[in-house]
Design an enzyme around this catalytic site. Structure first.
Site, PDB file in Angstrom:
ATOM      1  N   ASP A   1       3.668  14.312  14.976  1.00 23.75           N
ATOM      2  CA  ASP A   1       3.772  13.300  15.619  1.00 23.75           C
ATOM      3  C   ASP A   1       3.651  12.139  14.537  1.00 23.75           C
ATOM      4  O   ASP A   1       2.891  12.027  13.614  1.00 23.75           O
ATOM      5  CB  ASP A   1       2.392  13.551  16.525  1.00 23.75           C
ATOM      6  CG  ASP A   1       2.179  11.707  17.106  1.00 23.75           C
ATOM      7  OD1 ASP A   1       3.379  10.394  16.477  1.00 23.75           O
ATOM      8  OD2 ASP A   1       1.297  11.048  18.133  1.00 23.75           O
TER       9      ASP A   1
ATOM     10  N   LYS B   1       7.249   2.945  18.012  1.00 26.11           N
ATOM     11  CA  LYS B   1       7.260   1.965  16.588  1.00 26.11           C
ATOM     12  C   LYS B   1       8.170   1.392  16.221  1.00 26.11           C
ATOM     13  O   LYS B   1       9.229   0.568  16.864  1.00 26.11           O
ATOM     14  CB  LYS B   1       5.418   1.760  15.598  1.00 26.11           C
ATOM     15  CG  LYS B   1       4.720   2.500  16.743  1.00 26.11           C
ATOM     16  CD  LYS B   1       3.435   2.855  15.858  1.00 26.11           C
ATOM     17  CE  LYS B   1       2.600   2.864  16.449  1.00 26.11           C
ATOM     18  NZ  LYS B   1       1.457   2.208  17.619  1.00 26.11           N
TER      19      LYS B   1
ATOM     20  N   PHE C   1      -5.257  10.839  17.493  1.00 21.78           N
ATOM     21  CA  PHE C   1      -4.448   9.618  18.538  1.00 21.78           C
ATOM     22  C   PHE C   1      -3.040   9.677  18.574  1.00 21.78           C
ATOM     23  O   PHE C   1      -2.546   9.496  18.431  1.00 21.78           O
ATOM     24  CB  PHE C   1      -4.751   7.824  17.956  1.00 21.78           C
ATOM     25  CG  PHE C   1      -4.549   6.917  18.969  1.00 21.78           C
ATOM     26  CD1 PHE C   1      -5.260   6.493  19.541  1.00 21.78           C
ATOM     27  CD2 PHE C   1      -3.279   6.412  19.444  1.00 21.78           C
ATOM     28  CE1 PHE C   1      -5.534   5.823  20.983  1.00 21.78           C
ATOM     29  CE2 PHE C   1      -2.754   5.809  20.457  1.00 21.78           C
ATOM     30  CZ  PHE C   1      -3.763   4.998  21.105  1.00 21.78           C
TER      31      PHE C   1
END
Ligand SMILES: Cc1ncc(COP(=O)(O)O)c(C=O)c1O
Length: 405
Positions: A232, A261, A147
């Protein structure tokens, strides 16, 4: 100015969204109105322990005083310049983020997906300018069940049919191999390969932790084959797993890190591509950018986030409380939990499907005052703020035990 009179309750607000809000999410039926630390409060004043922390965007809890203060201070001075001009906050943000991560250069962006897109562009440019891959032939090798976000290019290399169906045609140039499989990676990487792009721990997939040696193997393979290792760390990074970066668990240094984030402190979207000079140095004026990337408010908050991480306190808490989380979950195996994976304050918990779907369990947790979210099937993801106390964590595990009983 007086506060607006609240005329609508939770149920009415949820109903009001239905006709006017695109249905791209299926939130739990809780309407949050305020929050502090690890706790949120709904419109009716009910309190919930936040065990999701905005999918790790709230690693420091809601409204951490140092972050709120940094934001307030900056709001009163300067908020946006665009990159047409310099601003007086960006240099310090880039210097300190580079130092924190042991890298040379920073490309500031806003959302996680933008950082991934930017990482893809940088890797391709590096392949053409430095590695000498023929024009438009560069490939990037990714893992199944990844993801990395929701843009058209990113869903082009997703294996989640719900995320892809109806959104083609897709961007070419990606090869998908099974996660945690070095032999498959070895076979997929060739002279056209710009980069291997993976999550050090797959978050959305259910907090999937690769075998010991996998990340070090990816590092060795990419170095030997002459391509980049792009990690990531948008969900796994910035303290969540007990270290600043999840790759540190194998003492691995990738060529490029994607961060997001928690970098925005739960206040503003802040993301970044961070990397070695030989890689990020391939970009020249006009080749990439963003109106909001590196804005002074984002840089001020991002700098305050880096300052919190520089103390090491949050990484330590994630290690110490990670033991409480792991031991607590181990005690639930056989009592409704069929298995779990955890590192630091991050866990994927597989619940016995006979007891309900992940969604149903999350709704039961919510009714008992704990907010968490399912990933796939009967897997619940737990990722509380790193500011949570041992008592709060034990309380949440007690509630999980109760709803599984
Ligand atoms: C590993 C990873 N990469 C990228 C993203 C995309 O971030 P954003 O939602 O900010 O675009 C996410 C979001 O969950 C993520 O977990």
């Amino acid at each position: 100015m007086t506060a607006p009179v609240r005329t609508r309750g939770s149920e009415e607000l949820i109903r009001a969204e239905e006709p006017v809000l695109a249905h791209n999410y299926h939130p739990l039926p809780v309407v949050v109105a305020r929050a502090e630390g690890t706790w949120v409060e709904d419109v009716e004043g009910r309190r919930y322990l936040d065990m999701l922390a905005g999918y790790s965007a709230l690693n420091f809890g809601h409204r951490h005083p140092a972050l709120i203060e940094a934001a307030h201070r900056q709001l009163d001075r300067l908020t946006l310049t665009s990159r047409a001009f310099h601003n007086d906050r960006l240099a310090e943000f880039a210097e300190r983020l580079a130092a924190l991560t042991g890298m040379d250069m920073v490309l500031p962006m806003n959302t996680g997906a933008e950082a991934v897109e930017s990482g893809v562009k940088v890797a391709r440019k590096w392949a053409y300018d430095v590695k000498g891959v023929p024009a438009d032939r560069a490939t990037i090798v990714v893992a199944a069940d990844n993801f990395h976000g929701r843009t058209t290019t990113i869903v082009s290399f997703s294996t989640d049919e719900t995320a892809r169906a109806g959104f083609g045609p897709f961007t070419p140039g990606f090869r998908i191999v099974p996660y945690n499989d070095l032999a498959a990676l070895e076979a997929a990487v060739d002279e056209t390969t710009a980069a291997v792009l993976i999550e050090p721990i797959q978050g959305e997939a259910g907090v999937i932790i690769p075998d010991d040696g996998y990340l070090a193997g990816v590092r060795e393979l990419t170095r030997r084959k002459g391509c980049l290792f792009v990690a990531d760390e948008i969900q796994s990074g910035l303290g969540r797993t007990g270290s600043t970066l999840a790759v540190e668990h194998e003492s691995v240094v990738p060529d490029v890190l994607l961060l997001g984030k928690a970098l925005g402190g739960g206040i503003v979207p802040v993301s970044a591509v961070v990397g070695r000079r030989e890689v990020l140095g391939v970009l020249h004026p006009g080749e990439h950018g963003s109106t909001f990337g590196g804005n002074p408010l984002a840089a001020a908050v991002g700098t305050a986030v880096v300052e919190l991480l520089e103390t090491g306190e949050f990484q330590r808490r994630a290690v110490e409380l990670g033991v409480v989380l792991r031991d607590g979950l181990a005690g639930l195996v056989g009592k409704g939990v069929v298995g779990f994976r955890s590192r630091g304050l991050w866990a994927g918990v597989d619940v016995d499907p006979a007891l309900g779907t992940g969604r149903e369990i999350s709704e039961r947790l919510m009714r008992e005052g704990v907010l968490a979210k399912d990933t796939h099937g009967s897997t619940i993801r737990l990722a509380p703020p790193l500011t949570i106390t041992a008592e709060e964590l034990e309380g949440a595990l007690g509630v999980l035990e109760k709803v599984l009983r």
